[in-house]
Write an enzyme that holds these catalytic residues in place. Structure first.
Site, PDB file in Angstrom:
ATOM      1  N   LYS A   9       0.830  -1.201   0.000  1.00  0.00           N
ATOM      2  CA  LYS A   9       0.000   0.000   0.000  1.00  0.00           C
ATOM      3  C   LYS A   9       0.874   1.266   0.000  1.00  0.00           C
ATOM      4  O   LYS A   9       2.085   1.195   0.228  1.00  0.00           O
ATOM      5  CB  LYS A   9      -0.928  -0.033   1.221  1.00  0.00           C
ATOM      6  CG  LYS A   9      -1.938  -1.199   1.199  1.00  0.00           C
ATOM      7  CD  LYS A   9      -2.866  -1.136   2.408  1.00  0.00           C
ATOM      8  CE  LYS A   9      -3.896  -2.259   2.375  1.00  0.00           C
ATOM      9  NZ  LYS A   9      -4.836  -2.160   3.532  1.00  0.00           N
ATOM     10  N   TYR A  49     -12.003  -1.814  -3.963  1.00  0.00           N
ATOM     11  CA  TYR A  49     -12.567  -2.100  -2.641  1.00  0.00           C
ATOM     12  C   TYR A  49     -14.101  -2.035  -2.638  1.00  0.00           C
ATOM     13  O   TYR A  49     -14.703  -1.802  -1.592  1.00  0.00           O
ATOM     14  CB  TYR A  49     -12.003  -1.130  -1.600  1.00  0.00           C
ATOM     15  CG  TYR A  49     -10.681  -1.569  -0.991  1.00  0.00           C
ATOM     16  CD1 TYR A  49     -10.562  -2.789  -0.319  1.00  0.00           C
ATOM     17  CD2 TYR A  49      -9.546  -0.762  -1.042  1.00  0.00           C
ATOM     18  CE1 TYR A  49      -9.374  -3.189   0.271  1.00  0.00           C
ATOM     19  CE2 TYR A  49      -8.341  -1.158  -0.460  1.00  0.00           C
ATOM     20  CZ  TYR A  49      -8.264  -2.372   0.198  1.00  0.00           C
ATOM     21  OH  TYR A  49      -7.084  -2.766   0.793  1.00  0.00           O
ATOM     22  N   ARG A  85      -1.864 -14.256   4.042  1.00  0.00           N
ATOM     23  CA  ARG A  85      -2.646 -13.701   5.169  1.00  0.00           C
ATOM     24  C   ARG A  85      -1.876 -13.883   6.484  1.00  0.00           C
ATOM     25  O   ARG A  85      -1.897 -13.015   7.358  1.00  0.00           O
ATOM     26  CB  ARG A  85      -4.019 -14.395   5.282  1.00  0.00           C
ATOM     27  CG  ARG A  85      -4.972 -14.201   4.109  1.00  0.00           C
ATOM     28  CD  ARG A  85      -5.575 -12.830   3.970  1.00  0.00           C
ATOM     29  NE  ARG A  85      -6.219 -12.289   5.151  1.00  0.00           N
ATOM     30  CZ  ARG A  85      -6.927 -11.148   5.143  1.00  0.00           C
ATOM     31  NH1 ARG A  85      -7.097 -10.462   4.009  1.00  0.00           N
ATOM     32  NH2 ARG A  85      -7.451 -10.678   6.238  1.00  0.00           N
ATOM     33  N   ASN A 112      -1.855  -0.034   7.083  1.00  0.00           N
ATOM     34  CA  ASN A 112      -1.329  -1.330   7.537  1.00  0.00           C
ATOM     35  C   ASN A 112      -0.485  -2.030   6.470  1.00  0.00           C
ATOM     36  O   ASN A 112      -0.406  -3.254   6.433  1.00  0.00           O
ATOM     37  CB  ASN A 112      -2.471  -2.214   8.060  1.00  0.00           C
ATOM     38  CG  ASN A 112      -3.541  -2.469   7.006  1.00  0.00           C
ATOM     39  OD1 ASN A 112      -3.389  -2.069   5.847  1.00  0.00           O
ATOM     40  ND2 ASN A 112      -4.605  -3.157   7.390  1.00  0.00           N
ATOM     41  N   HIS A 115      -1.943  -5.481   1.476  1.00  0.00           N
ATOM     42  CA  HIS A 115      -3.231  -6.120   1.196  1.00  0.00           C
ATOM     43  C   HIS A 115      -2.981  -7.563   0.787  1.00  0.00           C
ATOM     44  O   HIS A 115      -1.979  -7.859   0.142  1.00  0.00           O
ATOM     45  CB  HIS A 115      -3.961  -5.405   0.045  1.00  0.00           C
ATOM     46  CG  HIS A 115      -5.102  -6.211  -0.507  1.00  0.00           C
ATOM     47  ND1 HIS A 115      -6.345  -6.220   0.078  1.00  0.00           N
ATOM     48  CD2 HIS A 115      -5.168  -7.089  -1.551  1.00  0.00           C
ATOM     49  CE1 HIS A 115      -7.137  -7.056  -0.596  1.00  0.00           C
ATOM     50  NE2 HIS A 115      -6.440  -7.588  -1.584  1.00  0.00           N
ATOM     51  N   GLU A 126      -9.448  -9.664  -8.022  1.00  0.00           N
ATOM     52  CA  GLU A 126      -8.383  -8.677  -7.807  1.00  0.00           C
ATOM     53  C   GLU A 126      -7.258  -8.836  -8.836  1.00  0.00           C
ATOM     54  O   GLU A 126      -6.739  -7.842  -9.354  1.00  0.00           O
ATOM     55  CB  GLU A 126      -7.866  -8.808  -6.368  1.00  0.00           C
ATOM     56  CG  GLU A 126      -8.934  -8.383  -5.362  1.00  0.00           C
ATOM     57  CD  GLU A 126      -8.603  -8.732  -3.912  1.00  0.00           C
ATOM     58  OE1 GLU A 126      -7.525  -9.326  -3.656  1.00  0.00           O
ATOM     59  OE2 GLU A 126      -9.419  -8.397  -3.043  1.00  0.00           O
TER      60      GLU A 126
HETATM   61  N1  UDP Z   1      -9.708  -0.767   7.413  1.00  0.00           N
HETATM   62  C1  UDP Z   1      -9.885   0.398   8.151  1.00  0.00           C
HETATM   63  N2  UDP Z   1     -10.667   0.338   9.282  1.00  0.00           N
HETATM   64  C2  UDP Z   1     -11.289  -0.801   9.687  1.00  0.00           C
HETATM   65  C3  UDP Z   1     -11.126  -1.972   8.939  1.00  0.00           C
HETATM   66  C4  UDP Z   1     -10.325  -1.920   7.803  1.00  0.00           C
HETATM   67  O1  UDP Z   1      -9.344   1.452   7.797  1.00  0.00           O
HETATM   68  O2  UDP Z   1     -11.973  -0.789  10.720  1.00  0.00           O
HETATM   69  C5  UDP Z   1      -8.882  -0.717   6.200  1.00  0.00           C
HETATM   70  C6  UDP Z   1      -7.520  -1.412   6.351  1.00  0.00           C
HETATM   71  O3  UDP Z   1      -6.556  -0.708   5.565  1.00  0.00           O
HETATM   72  C7  UDP Z   1      -7.806  -2.785   5.777  1.00  0.00           C
HETATM   73  C8  UDP Z   1      -8.760  -2.441   4.629  1.00  0.00           C
HETATM   74  O4  UDP Z   1      -9.560  -1.389   5.157  1.00  0.00           O
HETATM   75  O5  UDP Z   1      -6.621  -3.442   5.362  1.00  0.00           O
HETATM   76  C9  UDP Z   1      -9.648  -3.565   4.145  1.00  0.00           C
HETATM   77  O6  UDP Z   1     -10.329  -4.120   5.246  1.00  0.00           O
HETATM   78  P1  UDP Z   1     -10.456  -5.693   5.451  1.00  0.00           P
HETATM   79  O7  UDP Z   1     -11.479  -5.930   6.509  1.00  0.00           O
HETATM   80  O8  UDP Z   1     -10.678  -6.338   4.121  1.00  0.00           O
HETATM   81  O9  UDP Z   1      -9.022  -6.088   6.054  1.00  0.00           O
HETATM   82  P2  UDP Z   1      -7.804  -6.942   5.422  1.00  0.00           P
HETATM   83  O10 UDP Z   1      -8.412  -8.013   4.538  1.00  0.00           O
HETATM   84  O11 UDP Z   1      -6.952  -5.946   4.652  1.00  0.00           O
HETATM   85  O12 UDP Z   1      -7.074  -7.507   6.611  1.00  0.00           O
HETATM   86 MG    MG Z   2      -9.779  -7.812   2.990  1.00  0.00          MG
END
Ligand code: UDP
Ligand code: MG
Length: 137
Positions: A9, A49, A85, A112, A115, A126
């Site tokens: 990211k 997204y 993951r 974070n 992705h 994706e």
């Molecule tokens: N995110 C956020 N606030 C939240 C949850 C997610 O800003 O409460 C952001 C974070 O950057 C995350 C992305 O949205 O990586 C996508 O969320 P997801 O639940 O898909 O998490 P991931 O699969 O990336 O762990």
């Molecule tokens: Mg996700």
């Protein structure tokens, strides 16, 4: 062979973590099968997204994802989705296991670093969002 999709990211690129992230994937036995750097528009980030359209963090997330260049990659290997993951750690870095990318480098729940696809279906969506058939090896 399993396929997944990952992004370094904008915060990860700014922190000079492209090599660190790719290195962790490769050392886990995963193969980079497509790779590109690009700067998403807000609309392109919203399309990527779209699954999170109704979530309260959608607008902020898609602004963040379009504020600087990213590195997109197709990753192949046995259990690629699960391995990526696991290397990433939990979405919220505060819950991420020690030694994961997010535990080591994330600055807040949104910023974070990385992705990774969460299912074979989302991986295929994706991958094709970013790479044509000719770009996949
Ligand atoms: N995110 C956020 N606030 C939240 C949850 C997610 O800003 O409460 C952001 C974070 O950057 C995350 C992305 O949205 O990586 C996508 O969320 P997801 O639940 O898909 O998490 P991931 O699969 O990336 O762990
Ligand atoms: Mg996700």
């Amino acid at each position: 062979m399993d396929r997944t999709f990952s992004i370094v990211k904008p915060d990860g690129v700014k922190k000079n973590l492209i090599g660190e992230v790719i290195g962790r994937f490769e050392r886990q036995g995963l193969t980079i099968s497509a790779l590109k750097m690009l700067h998403l528009t807000k609309k392109e980030a919203e399309g990527f997204y779209a699954v999170h359209k109704a979530r309260p963090f959608y607008d902020s997330l898609t602004t963040f994802m379009s504020e600087g260049p990213i590195v997109a990659m197709l990753i192949t290997g046995n259990k690629a989705i699960e391995k990526v993951r696991e290397l990433m750690g939990a979405t919220n870095f505060k819950d991420a296991a020690p030694g994961t990318i997010r535990a080591d480098f994330a600055s807040d729940i949104e910023h974070n670093i990385v992705h990774g696809s969460d299912s074979p279906e989302s991986a295929e969506f994706e991958i094709s969002y970013f790479f044509s058939a000719l770009e996949q090896f």
